[in-house]
Design a protein around this motif. Structure first.
Motif, short mmCIF file in Angstrom:
data_model
loop_
_atom_site.label_atom_id
_atom_site.label_comp_id
_atom_site.label_asym_id
_atom_site.label_seq_id
_atom_site.Cartn_x
_atom_site.Cartn_y
_atom_site.Cartn_z
N UNK A 192 -11.35 88.19 45.24
CA UNK A 192 -12.80 88.15 45.03
C UNK A 192 -13.52 87.38 46.12
N UNK A 193 -12.75 86.63 46.95
CA UNK A 193 -13.37 85.85 48.00
C UNK A 193 -14.16 84.67 47.47
N UNK A 194 -13.73 84.08 46.40
CA UNK A 194 -14.41 82.93 45.80
C UNK A 194 -13.41 81.78 45.68
N UNK A 195 -13.90 80.53 45.59
CA UNK A 195 -12.99 79.40 45.37
C UNK A 195 -12.25 79.57 44.04
N UNK A 236 -3.88 78.38 26.93
CA UNK A 236 -4.93 79.19 27.54
C UNK A 236 -4.93 78.93 29.03
N UNK A 237 -4.92 80.02 29.82
CA UNK A 237 -4.97 79.88 31.28
C UNK A 237 -6.12 80.72 31.78
N UNK A 238 -7.28 80.05 32.06
CA UNK A 238 -8.47 80.76 32.51
C UNK A 238 -8.65 80.55 34.00
N UNK A 239 -8.98 81.63 34.72
CA UNK A 239 -9.14 81.50 36.17
C UNK A 239 -10.35 82.28 36.64
N UNK A 240 -10.85 81.85 37.81
CA UNK A 240 -11.94 82.55 38.46
C UNK A 240 -11.37 83.65 39.33
N UNK A 241 -12.26 84.43 39.99
CA UNK A 241 -11.80 85.45 40.91
C UNK A 241 -11.99 86.85 40.36
N UNK A 242 -11.25 87.77 40.90
CA UNK A 242 -11.35 89.18 40.49
C UNK A 242 -10.83 89.33 39.07
#
Length: 1000
Positions: free
Chosen positions: A63-66, A84-90
């Motif tokens: 996604x090109x994000x931190x 729970x494992x939540x992450x940013x991105x695509x």
């Protein structure tokens, strides 16, 4: 009843295709079941969090994000827990869902830069959960062992296979739709209801999660860990080549060395399709730093991160992140050309890392240790790294002329080097490393690199023959103070005259104030003062055999004495390469500094000095101009020091080298070495005083020279009297005192108005009045000469005793009565054992002598015979036999032969005589022995006598005096004769006389 949920990813179609494939081919079912079981059995529980983080990093990169990841452990009803494992991105898309449901097939296979390895990561969830779900912004999917088992149970072709596996089915092949969006701010959430047996392991893994994980996941900048409501944040800030990892309130900087590239296609020919499509690679070495920027090695056992942790062990204490190909177990590196290529690159990058670190010896902890490899890859890496480090200029140079960095082949390290030693040897030893690089803990690494190690002996060899100023040598000696003595024996020492000594042994270390600049003519090995000025330098050289060189120590050098003692001969023979004046100046400067006393070093008197006539003579044969001694010696007896030399030097210094102002002492350990007039005769006179026996040991002797050159004794004696007490002190041999040579010589020479002092008496010597004339001289002179004052003084010297024997026969002399009574007896004792000629005349009265050749002289030995003597009698002083032998005279008892011819009027025991009790008390006897015969007129040989002993009977004429003498002789108490006579004279007063005795 299950609630229907939206199915944006068409999971029903996916399930239909999988079930159809399984129905058509139960072998396909078995294959999928076995593959999933292999993944679960592979022990992925310990990698679960890593795999989740890896997926989050890849999503952020796409996604090109931190990238941010939140891991939270929550409780649910019934005591269960959910991770729970939540992450940013695509977010999860259809391709992703298909990838999750297709074992070993990843949706990221064509995406360089991601770190996921072909779909294995998500399978790790099966190690802790049977019901994993993924919630995404586009929808969600869920996997369930129970629902999969129910679906498979309705397929007749698979029922037997499920029964054989006891209900175990592939979980991740059949997806179902799941609702519920991810938490706000996140794109995807993995929800893992934990299997009961895995809860403790998940909690432990969350607690142990390390920020170092972020090094291998460039897309991930933050991981938040929440357990029981408590949050811990791990983050990463990248400012190449530094990365700062934060774990809570602790931040650790890491130094990175990275390189990227593409692998040639031919190297990947034997790798799986997915790998052949991803040729790009990035290799990273990372090491944590301390607050000062020095590397802080990781614990000994590390693993390869490929890019996430593998089971491939590494012994290097740094982190290696590189896409080495893994074997079928997804844990160990597969050998082959790709591994070899990456190993070669890793060695190059590792050398870059060490070269980029601060030049601190802590870097040596990062050097591979030979023989400590943990596995095949580790051994290959260690060997390649060592080879590259040996060829790389990365070691710090001390000498700026050699550049900033050195290859190990050009480097040199000192054993036990210090900053001081390295500093002084910079420019002498090529390639010298800073002192801190010589510490013991770095030695194995330097040895593995092939760095030359130089010990103290090699340092000595390196400095031998080099030209350096004395101050440089002082720094070297100071730096070597605590080095091993055995290796420093050949350490050069610069000398004050420009020469260099090949070793410290015997070198003189000049004391402050030593006139080094004047000592050249002595050709001594004196160290250059500046080279030995620091105390540490002096201590080292002394430990190595150099000697402190005070002026006194230099004068004690045998070489100096030898030069001085041959200086006059050298003048006569002609000096080849030295000037006698320079030698004299050097010696006089030393003497001035040492503050020697005259005669302290007698050999200095041999120093050649110029005289007033321009010639050269020994200092001890020269007089100081105006010296008092010159006025009392014979003309020309000694030379005169050149006036200009006398004016240029302190008189005390000239006297210390022997130039004379007064009489000079001479010292020796034995009379044979005492170079003064009459030394042999004096030694004989001293030995004559001793009783017979073995030769004695002589004490140190002091005499005075030039006595035989004196012309004016009236002027000389006060000079001699003023000499120190040392030269006048008696010599004591075996406890017997004797006069020193000076007193003996003066006493036996006519120095007092033409008279010998030993033939005169002290002015207050009344006991010798009439025999000797009194000596006439100043009191201080007489105090030194000590002319005899008593008979004992005379008798102490055999020669003087013989002179006294002659004087007793001199009619011109008189003798005190008290002296005459015992003098011959004392002479007999003093001259016992000597061969003495009898005197021609003997003293028979204080004022009268007799000639034995003409008069019947005898020695009185029996006092009762005295009335019968026909000639003069010599008093025997209680020892008539020795006196008769000394004088060669007969005893009176030998001349007179008589017996009692009268008849006693009465005879009885002594105890019956009136007064006998008092007489016995005065004799200390209980009663008087023997008998006494009383005569009216006692005759012996028809001649009257007062008393006569005759065996057991004593004959007396009855008088108290006769009674007292007879009893005293019989009792052996001759001195009590008057007391006994009183007892017999007044027997009536016996009680009063006894009372008087008690008072006394």
């Amino acid at each position: 009843m299950l609630t229907a949920v939206a199915d944006p990813f068409d999971t029903a179609e996916l399930r239909r295709r999988v079930l159809a494939a399984w129905s058509d081919s139960p072998a396909r079912f078995r294959e999928d079941a076995n593959a999933e079981e292999d993944l679960v059995r592979g022990g992925y529980r310990d990698r679960l969090l890593v795999e989740l983080a890896q997926n989050a990093a890849d999503a952020a990169l796409r996604a090109g994000v931190p990238g941010r990841l939140r891991l939270e452990l929550t409780e649910v009803g019934g005591g269960g827990e959910v991770l729970h494992a939540a992450n940013t991105g695509a977010p999860l898309d259809a391709a992703g869902v298909a990838g999750l449901a297709s074992l070993r097939a990843s949706a990221k296979r064509d995406q360089d830069g991601t770190v996921g390895r072909f779909g294995v990561g998500f399978a790790a969830v099966l190690a802790v959960s049977d019901e994993p779900a993924v919630h995404s912004l586009h929808g969600g999917v869920r996997f369930s062992a129970a629902r999969t088992r129910a679906e498979v149970a309705g397929v007749d072709a698979l029922a037997g296979e499920v029964a054989r596996r006891e209900g175990v089915v592939p979980v991740l092949r059949l997806p179902w739709p799941a609702d519920g969006p991810p938490p706000a701010g996140y794109a995807t959430e993995v929800v893992l209801p934990l299997r009961a047996g895995s809860r403790a392991a998940v909690r432990a893994a969350l607690a142990a999660l390390d920020a170092g994980l972020l090094l291998a996941l460039p897309g991930l900048t933050e991981v938040e860990v929440v357990v029981d409501g408590a949050a811990r944040t791990l983050s990463c800030t990248r400012t190449p080549p530094l990365v700062r990892l934060r774990d809570g309130d602790t931040t650790t900087p890491w130094r990175l060395a990275e390189r990227s590239g593409q692998l040639p296609e031919e190297l990947l020919a034997d790798r799986p399709v997915e790998e052949r499509a991803r040729r790009g690679w990035t290799l990273t070495w990372a090491v944590p730093l301390d607050d000062d920027g020095r590397p802080r090695p990781l614990p000994d056992r590390q693993v390869l991160h490929a890019p996430t942790p593998s089971d491939e062990p590494l012994s290097l204490p740094v982190r290696l992140i590189a896409p080495f190909p893994l074997g079928s177990d997804r844990r160990h590196v597969a050998p082959g050309p790709v591994t070899d290529a990456l190993t070669a690159v890793a060695a190059e990058v590792y050398a870059d890392l060490l070269a980029a670190l601060s030049p601190d010896p802590a870097v040596l902890a990062l050097v591979p240790r030979v023989g400590l490899a943990a596995a095949e890859l580790d051994a290959a890496l260690g060997s390649a790294v060592l080879d590259r480090l040996r060829a790389t200029a990365w070691l710090p140079a001390t000498d700026p002329e050699e550049g900033e960095r050195l290859t190990p082949a050009r480097a040199t390290v000192l054993d036990a080097g210090t900053d001081e030693l390295v500093g002084v040897l910079t420019g002498v030893l090529p390639g010298l490393l800073p002192a801190e690089w010589s510490r013991r803990e770095g030695a194995p690494a330097l040895a593995a690199l092939g760095v030359r190690r130089v010990g103290t002996a090699q340092v000595v060899e390196a400095v031998t023959g080099i030209a350096r100023p004395p101050s440089w040598w002082a720094r070297l000696y100071t730096a070597l103070e605590h080095a091993d003595r055995e290796e420093l024996g050949a350490l050069p020492v610069p000398l004050a005259d420009g020469r260099t000594a090949p070793g410290p042994g015997g070198v003189l270390l000049p004391d402050e104030g030593l006139p080094v600049d004047r000592l050249g003519p002595l050709a001594l090995r004196i160290a250059a003062p500046e080279a030995v000025a620091p105390p540490a330098a002096r201590r080292l050289l002394e430990r190595l055999g150099a000697r402190p060189a005070t002026a006194a120590a230099v004068l004690a050098d045998p070489a100096v004495r030898a030069v001085v003692e041959r200086s006059v001969d050298a003048v006569d023979d002609g000096w080849d390469d030295a000037d006698p004046a320079d030698l004299a100046t050097a010696v006089l400067a030393l003497v001035a500094t040492a503050r020697l006393a005259p005669g302290e070093l007698p050999w200095l008197a041999e120093l050649a000095l110029p005289d007033a006539e321009g010639a050269w003579a020994p200092a001890g044969e020269l007089l100081l101009p105006g010296a008092p001694l010159a006025a009392v010696l014979e003309d020309g007896a000694l030379g005169l020091l050149a006036p200009d030399v006398a004016a240029a030097h302190d008189p005390a210094v000239l006297q210390a080298v022997g130039v004379l102002t007064t009489f000079a002492p001479v010292r020796a350990e034995d009379p044979d070495d005492l170079d003064v007039d009459g030394a042999d005769a004096w030694a004989d006179a001293v030995l004559d005083r001793l009783p017979p026996g073995p030769p004695p040991s002589w004490p140190p002797l002091t005499a005075v020279r030039d006595l035989d050159l004196v012309a004016d004794w009236a002027g000389a004696l006060p000079l001699l009297a003023a000499l120190p007490d040392e030269v006048w002190a008696d010599v004591v041999l075996d406890g017997v005192p004797a006069p020193c040579h000076l007193r003996w010589w003066l006493s036996t020479h006519p120095v007092l108005g033409g008279r010998r002092p030993d033939r005169l008496r002290a002015p207050d010597g009344g006991e010798l009045a009439g025999l000797y004339e009194p000596a006439q001289a100043p009191p201080e002179v007489l105090a030194r000469l000590r002319p005899a004052a008593t008979v004992d003084d005379v008798l102490a010297d055999p020669d003087a005793a013989l002179d006294l024997l002659d004087r007793l026969g001199d009619s011109a002399c008189t003798v005190l009565p008290a002296v005459l009574r015992t003098v011959y007896a004392r002479l007999a004792v003093a001259l016992d054992g000597l061969d003495v000629d009898p005197p021609a005349r003997v003293r028979v009265a204080p004022d009268r002598v007799a000639d034995p050749a003409r008069d019947p002289v005898a020695v009185l030995d029996a006092p009762w015979l005295q009335p019968l003597a026909d000639g003069p009698l010599v008093p025997a002083g209680g020892t008539p036999g020795p006196v008769a032998d000394l004088l060669d005279l007969p005893l009176l008892s030998e001349r007179v032969q008589a017996t009692v011819t009268s008849t006693p009027v009465r005879r009885g025991p002594w105890a019956a005589v009136p007064g006998a009790d008092l007489a016995a008390a005065r004799l200390g006897l209980p009663a008087l022995p023997a008998e006494v015969a009383v005569h009216g007129r006692l005759l012996a040989g028809d001649r009257p006598v007062a008393w006569w002993p005759d065996g057991a009977v004593d004959h007396v004429d009855g008088t108290p005096a006769a009674l007292g003498r007879a009893l005293a002789w019989r009792a052996g108490a001759w001195p009590l004769r008057q007391a006994l006579a009183e007892a017999f004279a007044e027997p009536g007063r016996a009680a009063d006389l006894a009372a008087e005795d008690a008072v006394g």
